[in-house]
Design a protein around this motif. Structure first.
Motif, PDB file in Angstrom:
ATOM      1  N   HIS A  21      -0.849  -9.426  -7.469  1.00 48.17           N
ATOM      2  CA  HIS A  21      -2.022  -8.773  -6.867  1.00 48.17           C
ATOM      3  C   HIS A  21      -2.967  -9.831  -6.304  1.00 48.17           C
ATOM      4  O   HIS A  21      -3.534  -9.679  -5.205  1.00 48.17           O
TER       5      HIS A  21
ATOM      6  N   LYS B 103      -7.438   8.071  -0.315  1.00 47.53           N
ATOM      7  CA  LYS B 103      -6.965   6.783   0.218  1.00 47.53           C
ATOM      8  C   LYS B 103      -7.675   6.483   1.529  1.00 47.53           C
ATOM      9  O   LYS B 103      -7.945   7.389   2.319  1.00 47.53           O
TER      10      LYS B 103
ATOM     11  N   GLN C  74      -9.559  -0.307   0.443  1.00 52.47           N
ATOM     12  CA  GLN C  74      -8.139   0.040   0.585  1.00 52.47           C
ATOM     13  C   GLN C  74      -7.409   0.066  -0.760  1.00 52.47           C
ATOM     14  O   GLN C  74      -6.449   0.807  -0.928  1.00 52.47           O
ATOM     15  N   ASP C  75      -7.852  -0.761  -1.692  1.00 50.12           N
ATOM     16  CA  ASP C  75      -7.245  -0.813  -3.022  1.00 50.12           C
ATOM     17  C   ASP C  75      -8.369  -0.920  -4.056  1.00 50.12           C
ATOM     18  O   ASP C  75      -8.832  -2.008  -4.374  1.00 50.12           O
TER      19      ASP C  75
ATOM     20  N   PHE D 228       0.851  -1.188   0.000  1.00 44.78           N
ATOM     21  CA  PHE D 228       0.000   0.000   0.000  1.00 44.78           C
ATOM     22  C   PHE D 228       0.894   1.247   0.000  1.00 44.78           C
ATOM     23  O   PHE D 228       2.054   1.194   0.408  1.00 44.78           O
TER      24      PHE D 228
ATOM     25  N   SER E 163      -2.024   2.548  -6.455  1.00 44.45           N
ATOM     26  CA  SER E 163      -1.514   3.456  -5.412  1.00 44.45           C
ATOM     27  C   SER E 163      -0.689   4.583  -6.019  1.00 44.45           C
ATOM     28  O   SER E 163      -0.686   5.709  -5.502  1.00 44.45           O
TER      29      SER E 163
ATOM     30  N   PHE F 287       0.513  -3.048  -8.113  1.00 38.68           N
ATOM     31  CA  PHE F 287      -0.059  -2.101  -7.153  1.00 38.68           C
ATOM     32  C   PHE F 287      -0.034  -0.679  -7.706  1.00 38.68           C
ATOM     33  O   PHE F 287       0.054   0.302  -6.968  1.00 38.68           O
TER      34      PHE F 287
ATOM     35  N   THR G 115      -7.533   3.257   4.687  1.00 36.25           N
ATOM     36  CA  THR G 115      -6.889   2.027   5.150  1.00 36.25           C
ATOM     37  C   THR G 115      -7.543   1.605   6.458  1.00 36.25           C
ATOM     38  O   THR G 115      -8.224   2.403   7.111  1.00 36.25           O
TER      39      THR G 115
END
Length: 718
Positions: free
Chosen positions: A449, A307, A425-426, A63, A90, A87, A309
């Protein structure tokens, strides 16, 4: 912590290939700024970034991490991003809210595939780019060769601001051609001595200084006039020209670091603080409703969430950038997507999992809050008087799809709930349940991933899952006319069931009129169309249903039941159970019983008559075809073409763009499974591709035979 004004803020993203040292560089930057008093190490699992359990397990970033440091009375917000291309979401979200990107280069390895990839995102986001040649204290460093590589990829915009005197295991000195000084570091790193440039380096330093002066002057007419007049520029004038060139992306400065031993990092921070654009000067996220965003600390407050988390013992943490005004603790803001009110209960400045409480943050700053109830990534929040809505992050489309299944069916609901937490989160993790395929499909960026997804289910959610090859959404259709009739008759005491339907079917072709006379088996059949119903199908294509009943052989009240039977069979095609499409049906005759005829009888008669006719009408299976665009280096072009031909791809065109060869092709979805892995292997990770749905086409006969055999075997098992 004091409230920093907009012109005192700098926002940067650390991006680069995996293993280029971003997290180590971030650690040194925080140490230089006094945010931490001891530098951690990735191998010791004690860095401020990479603090999540999965990152410590993997030994690399999964992340992005929001950090901050200080230099020259400036607050520098840093977003440390993962280097693995899987990723990349991000990277895209970080570039959405920062003013500049620091691209870390693993100098012993040169410009790697991941370096090229992330630099494409800076181009899309129109963000300034600083190339940080890192790990200059390693073996096999060839600084000049890496500079040449950078220039071959990014052009003459690449400009040396610093170069190493003795790159390699004994590296300890950097010459800065903007300052025209030599920075010499003690053994093991630390604060450098700032010395005059030695005589044996003076000629080279002068040459590079003059190149930098020219590059700086080219970005402003007034500076160009000064340069012609004086033959040089002062350091402040050069800074002005460099800043303009960076904002315009006509200048990419090179800096040198050995981040592991904190060499070159302080000077890099100084450059970021002095020259990179503040939020007032940088390319900012546009407001998309047409409203003018008011400036100043007293303007209406607004922010955009980039973002979220989830942390144990804390819950969900929401990260945002202040877009206007001043956001204060306890302030109520309105969510643009739904008009709901949300209170900013607390405000934090982040350094990984450490958070410092603040009372307020001004436009341009990056912060965090907790306990938001109804706020997701890409949400805009603003004061009611503003009503702003800012452009959303456009996340990369998925490149890999698998079916996800809980090992224990009782966990199915938990699987879906847990997936939502990961998506929050993603957002590049996407999921859908396909009613057609009877599978939960996960769309992601690649194998790595996917392995990360599995890690979370195993370690965080404690749910056993398995991945399966996704089924293909085939379609069924017909290629010629056919006739069939079917009588449904059932007697079991009392009222029975009776219904008989005669129908003709043919392919539906847009723009072609229905027939009024047909010849079947040498006999001519007139069709008197009394009514036509056209049904666009949710899965694509159409069904046209013509009522051609004359003389009352079937009562009109039973026609909807016949249509329902046909539609049921189109939802479960006669060949393989796939959806059927593009069919014209003429119901022209049949029989009724005065007592036993009912809707269920005619539904079953219609369904079975349609199925019989379908199998005699030259049935064909259609497969989804995708437009594929592949960009590869020229020396891998032949290998990629050969691989595509093995995937039944039809090459539509080729060209060149920015040093890459581009291939456009049409390829069946069936052949695209794990293509990202294959392409990465063929091109050593440098190839990229995108796909988009094009349409349906008939499968080759050998593929159809294989599908029919597989379906027949499945039916026998059931």
């Amino acid at each position: 912590m004091k409230v920093y004004k907009t012109d005192q803020i700098r926002n940067i993203a650390l991006i680069g290939n995996a293993g280029s040292g971003k997290t180590t560089l971030a650690e040194a930057m925080l140490f230089e700024g006094g945010v931490i008093n001891r530098r951690g190490e990735v191998t010791a699992k004690n860095t401020v970034s990479d603090y999540q359990p999965i990152e410590q397990d993997y030994g690399n970033s999964v992340f992005s991490t929001v950090l901050h440091t200080f230099s020259n009375d400036k607050k520098i917000n840093i977003i440390d991003t993962p280097g693995m291309d899987d990723f990349r979401g991000s990277v895209v979200s970080a570039l959405h809210v920062v003013g500049s990107a620091l691209v870390t280069v693993n100098t012993p390895h040169g410009i790697e595939a991941g370096t090229e990839s992330v630099c494409r995102y800076t181009e899309q986001a129109k963000k300034p780019m600083i190339l940080v040649f890192n790990q200059l204290d390693h073996e096999n460093v060839n600084f000049e060769q890496t500079v040449d590589q950078a220039k071959s990829i990014f052009g003459k915009k690449v400009t040396i601001v610093q170069y190493p005197v003795n790159a390699g295991p004994g590296f300890d000195s950097i010459i800065d051609v903007l300052k025209m000084k030599l920075y010499k570091y003690p053994a093991g790193g630390g604060k450098p001595e700032v010395l005059d440039i030695p005589d044996d380096e003076q000629e080279r330093a002068d040459e590079l200084h003059n190149e930098l002066v020219e590059m700086a002057a080219e970005n402003d007419e007034a500076l160009m006039e000064l340069y012609f007049e004086k033959g040089s520029l002062s350091e402040d004038e050069m800074r002005q020209g460099i800043k303009l060139g960076m904002i315009d992306r006509s200048l990419f400065p090179i800096f040198c670091t050995g981040a592991k031993h904190n060499m070159g990092v302080g000077r890099l921070l100084e450059f970021v603080a002095n020259i990179t654009p503040s939020p007032a000067e940088a390319v900012e996220v546009p407001e998309i409703t047409g409203k003018v965003v008011k400036k100043g600390e007293d303007a209406p407050a607004s922010l955009i969430v980039f973002k979220t988390t989830i942390e144990q013992h804390v819950g969900e943490i929401t990260y945002f950038k202040v877009m206007s005004g001043t956001v204060k603790e306890g302030m109520d803001l309105i969510i643009a997507k739904n008009g709901n009110k949300e209170r900013i209960s607390q405000l934090f400045v982040s350094a990984g999992k450490s958070r410092t409480k603040v009372d307020a943050m001004v436009a341009g700053d990056i912060g965090a809050t907790v306990k938001m109830k109804d706020v997701d990534v890409n949400n805009t929040l603003s004061e009611k008087s503003a009503g702003y809505k800012f452009a959303e992050i456009v996340f990369p489309t998925s490149r890999h799809t698998v079916a996800l299944k809980a090992v224990n069916e009782a966990d199915d609901e938990k699987v879906s709930e847990s997936f939502q937490k990961l998506h929050d989160q993603d957002p590049t993790y996407l999921v859908e349940y396909s009613k057609e395929l009877k599978q939960m499909l996960v769309h992601c960026q690649g194998e790595y991933h996917l392995n990360t997804l599995k890690w979370f289910y195993t370690n965080e959610f404690k749910i056993d899952i398995e991945f399966l090859k996704p089924k293909i959404p085939y379609r069924e259709t017909i290629t010629k006319m056919a006739q069939a009739d079917y009588r449904h008759k059932k007697q079991s005491g009392g009222a029975g069931q009776f219904g008989e339907v005669h129908m003709i079917i043919e392919p539906y072709i847009e723009g072609v009129d229905p027939k009024t006379v047909v010849t079947l088996n040498g006999k001519e059949q007139k069709l008197s169309i009394r009514d036509t119903q056209e049904y666009p199908l949710s899965w694509g294509g159409k069904l046209l249903f013509h009522n051609c009943i004359v003389g009352g052989s079937i009562d009109g009240r039973f026609l909807p039941a016949i249509l329902k039977g046909i539609m049921e069979k189109m939802e479960e095609g006669p060949l393989t159970g796939s959806y059927a499409r593009d069919i014209r049906v003429y119901v022209y005759d049949g029989k009724m019983h005065p007592v036993d005829s009912n809707e269920i009888s005619f539904k079953l008669a219609g369904r079975n008559a349609f199925s019989k006719a379908f199998k005699d009408a030259g049935p064909k299976i259609l497969e989804p075809i995708y437009n594929l665009e592949v960009s590869v280096q020229s020396d891998r072009m032949g290998d990629v073409m050969s691989d595509l031909q093995g995937r039944r791809a039809l090459i539509m065109g080729m060209g060149s763009e920015k040093g890459f060869e581009k291939i456009n092709a049409k390829v069946p979805l069936k052949e695209m499974y794990k293509y990202i892995t294959a392409l990465s292997s063929i091109t050593q990770g440098r190839g990229i591709f995108s796909i988009a749905f094009d349409g349906y086409e008939k499968v080759p006969q050998e593929v159809q035979d294989e599908l029919l055999a597989t379906y027949a075997a499945e039916q026998e098992e059931d």
